[in-house]
Design a protein around this motif. Sequence first.
Motif, PDB file in Angstrom:
ATOM      1  N   VAL A   1       0.824  -1.216   0.000  1.00 50.29           N
ATOM      2  CA  VAL A   1       0.000   0.000   0.000  1.00 50.29           C
ATOM      3  C   VAL A   1       0.864   1.275   0.000  1.00 50.29           C
ATOM      4  CG1 VAL A   1      -2.131  -0.945   0.955  1.00 50.29           C
ATOM      5  CG2 VAL A   1      -0.297  -0.320   2.520  1.00 50.29           C
ATOM      6  N   HIS A   2       2.097   1.159   0.493  1.00 53.63           N
ATOM      7  CA  HIS A   2       2.966   2.342   0.577  1.00 53.63           C
ATOM      8  C   HIS A   2       3.535   2.767  -0.767  1.00 53.63           C
ATOM      9  CE1 HIS A   2       2.419   2.108   4.809  1.00 53.63           C
ATOM     10  NE2 HIS A   2       2.734   0.828   4.748  1.00 53.63           N
TER      11      HIS A   2
ATOM     12  N   GLU B   1      -1.602   7.887  -2.233  1.00 53.23           N
ATOM     13  CA  GLU B   1      -1.443   8.463  -0.889  1.00 53.23           C
ATOM     14  C   GLU B   1      -2.540   7.990   0.096  1.00 53.23           C
ATOM     15  OE1 GLU B   1       0.839  11.512  -0.645  1.00 53.23           O
ATOM     16  OE2 GLU B   1       0.674  11.179   1.521  1.00 53.23           O
ATOM     17  N   PHE B   2      -3.801   7.915  -0.384  1.00 52.31           N
ATOM     18  CA  PHE B   2      -4.887   7.568   0.556  1.00 52.31           C
ATOM     19  C   PHE B   2      -4.744   6.159   1.116  1.00 52.31           C
ATOM     20  CE2 PHE B   2      -7.750   4.545  -1.521  1.00 52.31           C
ATOM     21  CZ  PHE B   2      -7.479   4.687  -2.878  1.00 52.31           C
ATOM     22  N   ARG B   3      -3.917   5.318   0.453  1.00 49.19           N
ATOM     23  CA  ARG B   3      -3.735   3.944   0.942  1.00 49.19           C
ATOM     24  C   ARG B   3      -2.621   3.851   1.992  1.00 49.19           C
ATOM     25  NH1 ARG B   3      -6.790   0.930  -2.801  1.00 49.19           N
ATOM     26  NH2 ARG B   3      -6.790   1.904  -4.845  1.00 49.19           N
TER      27      ARG B   3
ATOM     28  N   ALA C   1      -3.495   0.368  14.326  1.00 45.60           N
ATOM     29  CA  ALA C   1      -3.079   0.676  15.707  1.00 45.60           C
ATOM     30  C   ALA C   1      -3.764  -0.238  16.722  1.00 45.60           C
ATOM     31  CB  ALA C   1      -3.359   2.139  16.032  1.00 45.60           C
ATOM     32  N   GLU C   2      -4.862  -0.879  16.339  1.00 44.64           N
ATOM     33  CA  GLU C   2      -5.551  -1.823  17.231  1.00 44.64           C
ATOM     34  C   GLU C   2      -5.057  -3.255  17.024  1.00 44.64           C
ATOM     35  OE1 GLU C   2      -7.403  -0.914  19.661  1.00 44.64           O
ATOM     36  OE2 GLU C   2      -7.367   1.189  19.055  1.00 44.64           O
ATOM     37  N   CYS C   3      -4.100  -3.432  16.105  1.00 39.64           N
ATOM     38  CA  CYS C   3      -3.589  -4.775  15.786  1.00 39.64           C
ATOM     39  C   CYS C   3      -2.190  -4.964  16.360  1.00 39.64           C
ATOM     40  CB  CYS C   3      -3.521  -4.964  14.266  1.00 39.64           C
ATOM     41  SG  CYS C   3      -5.132  -4.861  13.460  1.00 39.64           S
ATOM     42  N   THR C   4      -1.781  -6.219  16.498  1.00 39.65           N
ATOM     43  CA  THR C   4      -0.411  -6.511  16.927  1.00 39.65           C
ATOM     44  C   THR C   4       0.564  -6.007  15.873  1.00 39.65           C
ATOM     45  OG1 THR C   4      -1.222  -8.506  17.967  1.00 39.65           O
ATOM     46  CG2 THR C   4       1.141  -8.381  17.604  1.00 39.65           C
ATOM     47  N   GLY C   5       0.224  -6.230  14.618  1.00 32.61           N
ATOM     48  CA  GLY C   5       1.112  -5.798  13.540  1.00 32.61           C
ATOM     49  C   GLY C   5       0.395  -5.806  12.220  1.00 32.61           C
ATOM     50  N   GLN C   6       1.160  -5.440  11.197  1.00 29.47           N
ATOM     51  CA  GLN C   6       0.606  -5.322   9.843  1.00 29.47           C
ATOM     52  C   GLN C   6       1.604  -5.927   8.866  1.00 29.47           C
ATOM     53  OE1 GLN C   6       1.071  -1.573   7.829  1.00 29.47           O
ATOM     54  NE2 GLN C   6      -1.143  -1.378   7.549  1.00 29.47           N
ATOM     55  N   ILE C   7       1.090  -6.673   7.889  1.00 31.20           N
ATOM     56  CA  ILE C   7       1.942  -7.225   6.826  1.00 31.20           C
ATOM     57  C   ILE C   7       1.391  -6.707   5.512  1.00 31.20           C
ATOM     58  CG2 ILE C   7       2.637  -9.331   5.593  1.00 31.20           C
ATOM     59  CD1 ILE C   7       2.408 -10.855   8.251  1.00 31.20           C
ATOM     60  N   CYS C   8       2.236  -6.157   4.662  1.00 30.25           N
ATOM     61  CA  CYS C   8       1.736  -5.731   3.354  1.00 30.25           C
ATOM     62  C   CYS C   8       2.774  -5.967   2.271  1.00 30.25           C
ATOM     63  CB  CYS C   8       1.270  -4.278   3.373  1.00 30.25           C
ATOM     64  SG  CYS C   8       2.558  -3.065   3.209  1.00 30.25           S
ATOM     65  N   GLY C   9       2.271  -6.190   1.054  1.00 29.87           N
ATOM     66  CA  GLY C   9       3.151  -6.287  -0.109  1.00 29.87           C
ATOM     67  C   GLY C   9       3.712  -7.667  -0.378  1.00 29.87           C
ATOM     68  N   LEU C  10       3.301  -8.673   0.398  1.00 24.00           N
ATOM     69  CA  LEU C  10       3.860 -10.024   0.225  1.00 24.00           C
ATOM     70  C   LEU C  10       2.878 -10.976  -0.454  1.00 24.00           C
ATOM     71  CD1 LEU C  10       5.728 -10.403   3.648  1.00 24.00           C
ATOM     72  CD2 LEU C  10       6.536  -9.375   1.525  1.00 24.00           C
TER      73      LEU C  10
END
Length: 145
Positions: free
Chosen positions: A104-105, A109-111, A118-127
């Motif tokens: 998403v990065h 920009e809106f993504r 912030a309510e999650c343990t972590g985030q995974i993106c792009g894999l």
Amino acid sequence: MKKYLIINGVNLNMLGVREPGIYGNKSLKALEDEVSKKADELGVEVAFYQSNIEGEIVNAIHDALGKYSGIIINPGAFTHYSYAIRDAFSSVRLPAIEVHISNVHKREEFRHNSVIAAECTGQICGLGFLGYSLALEALVNETKD
Ligand code: DQA
């Protein structure tokens, strides 16, 4: 056996058809099969839920309380503006990991912002689809007693 809920949000039922250059050409069913295989390897159970309706996702998060040890969620575009889904996570306080298939990065920009992460343990993106299996491994590790 521990159980985990995998939630896919808005437009993710269109995987395989929708923007294959970004999301690939495999279907949601193929994604669920891949995650089920990983669950077998890890010795846990998984259940899947997909909805295009924000309130239904809120209900699914509420209903997960007492039934599942954690949640993996790809909220789709709800990621970027759904305070209702964010508040559902802060209400149930279940361990959760946010996943995005695309990076998403690298995109519009809106993504770049998630109101839910912030309510999650972590985030995974792009894999790609692999992100869900990696998230499951992390969640199982986080919730082992
Ligand atoms: C997505 C990224 C979001 O910005 C988009 O709206 C989606 C899919 C992803 O998996 O990469 O629907 O969550």
